[in-house]
Design an enzyme around this catalytic site. Sequence first.
Site, PDB file in Angstrom:
ATOM      1  N   LYS A 157      -8.228  -6.221   6.458  1.00 39.85           N
ATOM      2  CA  LYS A 157      -6.836  -5.756   6.454  1.00 39.85           C
ATOM      3  C   LYS A 157      -6.112  -6.013   7.772  1.00 39.85           C
ATOM      4  O   LYS A 157      -4.908  -6.238   7.798  1.00 39.85           O
ATOM      5  CB  LYS A 157      -6.790  -4.256   6.137  1.00 39.85           C
ATOM      6  CG  LYS A 157      -7.214  -3.899   4.710  1.00 39.85           C
ATOM      7  CD  LYS A 157      -6.196  -4.363   3.701  1.00 39.85           C
ATOM      8  CE  LYS A 157      -6.545  -3.905   2.293  1.00 39.85           C
ATOM      9  NZ  LYS A 157      -5.637  -4.518   1.282  1.00 39.85           N
TER      10      LYS A 157
ATOM     11  N   GLU B   8       1.678   1.911   3.071  1.00 38.89           N
ATOM     12  CA  GLU B   8       0.986   2.667   2.041  1.00 38.89           C
ATOM     13  C   GLU B   8      -0.497   2.427   2.235  1.00 38.89           C
ATOM     14  O   GLU B   8      -0.884   1.415   2.838  1.00 38.89           O
ATOM     15  CB  GLU B   8       1.409   2.176   0.651  1.00 38.89           C
ATOM     16  CG  GLU B   8       0.651   0.951   0.121  1.00 38.89           C
ATOM     17  CD  GLU B   8       0.870  -0.326   0.935  1.00 38.89           C
ATOM     18  OE1 GLU B   8       1.872  -0.406   1.655  1.00 38.89           O
ATOM     19  OE2 GLU B   8       0.024  -1.244   0.848  1.00 38.89           O
TER      20      GLU B   8
ATOM     21  N   SER C 278     -15.589  -8.151   2.490  1.00 37.33           N
ATOM     22  CA  SER C 278     -14.253  -7.838   3.008  1.00 37.33           C
ATOM     23  C   SER C 278     -14.213  -6.620   3.909  1.00 37.33           C
ATOM     24  O   SER C 278     -13.291  -6.457   4.700  1.00 37.33           O
ATOM     25  CB  SER C 278     -13.283  -7.666   1.844  1.00 37.33           C
ATOM     26  OG  SER C 278     -13.785  -6.688   0.950  1.00 37.33           O
TER      27      SER C 278
END
Lengths: 400, 266
Positions: free
Chosen positions: A93, A115, A382
């Site tokens: 991210k 968010e 990830s």
Amino acid sequence: MTNYNDYPDQLGHFGPYGGSFVAETLMEPLAELRAAYTKYKDDADFKAEFVADLKDYVGRPSPLYFAKRLTENYQGAQIYLKREDLNHTGAHKINNTIGQALLAKRMGKTRIIAETGAGQHGVATATIAARLGMPCVVYMGAEDIKRQAANVYRMKLLGAEVVSVRSGSRTLKDAVNEALRDWVTNVDDTFYILGSVTGPHPYPQMVRDFQTVIGQEAKQQMQTVNGKLPDALVACMGGGSNAMGLFYPFLDDASVKMYGVEAAGEGIETGKHAAALTAGQRGVLHGNRSYILMDDDGQIIEAHSISAGLDYPAVGPEHAWLKDSGRVEYVAVTDQQALASFRELCLMEGIIPALESSHALAYATGLASEMEKEQTVVVNLSGRGDKDIHTIASIDGINL
Amino acid sequence: MTRLAKTFESLKSQNKKALIPYITAGDPLADGTVAIMHSLVKAGASILELGVPFSDPAAEGPVIQAAHERALANGVTLKKVLADVATFRQQDQDTPIVLMGYLNPIEHMGYAAFAKAAAQAGVDGCIIVDLPYEESRDLCDELRTNAIDLIFLIAPTSSDERIKHMCEAASGFLYYVSFKGVTGAGRLDVSAAKQRVEHLRELSGLPIAVGFGIRDPASAAAVAQFADAVVVGSALIAKLAELSNPTTEQCNQTAMAFITSLSAVI
């Protein structure tokens, strides 16, 4: 042959998907964002700053690790893990939040909102906001706040305000609604750092572009260790940003098969899942047209997954288009299968994977076992699983 | 001539302004909507705006969000909303009805099927919050074929270029959103709204409604000074939401009392 670089079009369409479906008040701010992104994405100073931050702050390139014991166990293709779990903040991210934050700074914005579902994007946003000295508000569903207490506390330590969203199903989709409400109210000074390849144009394209560093590195790394392209890529799918980042640089390489792995939750047949591409229908939510889980009246259905990061009833529009075009195959893996792969990676490779990434592992191991030994599979690991240990412990009947 | 055009023409000839109350269909009672609609007309409403509940009403403030949630809990669907409109039309052939909602339920029904069903039910216009003009052509064509107006929201942030495009596609009336924010936020700046409405008149000959932030007779009267129509939503929904376990009769009385207080001053 389709030229994947031609997409999206000027209005953000990937075939019939994508576009901008938001309140009129947001259309001009989106146009400004588009203009800024178009200007800076090819700007030498911007690119240099982005690359330097990825190197020195995130720790890139992330390694491409050969999972020897896992490979031996499945007696098939060689399994490589793209170690996004080793990034600062523990997931892919951060690649995107750094890119968007650099853009926010150049646009003169002074306040950041985001968010978050599992909290990984919220932590990555709070991190970059702290570094830039900007106030940051993160919207998070009340249910997710309960499930991800550690990440909530991390965001607070990083100086962010975490707002509990109590409307609707009180999960990620409602957090997106609330972030959109904040943005429409504070458009003048606020930059909305959206966390996946979703939302209105230009977000799906912009987030993809910031995440393609994953695929670019993987391509080069495979070339170095193996002298050729991988045979298959596997990534988990919530909104689909880690998958898009891995897949995009390989789309034109026809020999590379790609698999996006959705969360089948308790099983597709139970209705309790988050597999929008596998079991959803075409519709419009959160600013774009894509595949979405909905009922007969077009009301959005709550998604279910043991992994909060995959618990989203829609998917990025480019994935919808890649599904229809047949370039990427989308499959689904249950909570139980993901949990088994989670434990397997812990014990075989000494790596605690995120529950999200465990979905990709579950599919990849099965896939590898049906492939030849000289073939290779790259799995996008990830994120790391530290955030999930409370979930796992409670399944084991342990209260940490 | 459409009901909307007739209504605006008739009001203009009497030098009056339109009052447009908004309610969410199926809130607070699953089967009380038609009765409230008739009460609103009796109280002086010229046009009715009927909210189609959606699971993810991203442009609404807390008051209308809660109304959508109650309506969905009451089992209201787009089909049920259209059935309510058809029932209302059995007794009222004149008051225009504008649906306000989000695109997904309409897209899921199918644009052509929706436009046909809406026309049969007696719908006059649609406001679709998350459908900007860039994406509206297909639905606009279907609605036009069925003599339904697609009404565009114009925001404080809309550029003149966008407004010109919207005016080309718009019919019925223009709806000016008086501030940057969600429905029901108390941020109405009357003089800024007036300035924008005067500017809009240079770009379009359509009647102009103003909404978002009108909550009482004073704000309604102030906006009616320069707009052709005044929309009131959250304030009315909030009155209905204050009733605990209401009967249809209580809903009707509450709606009538509030709307009468507004229609008296505009």
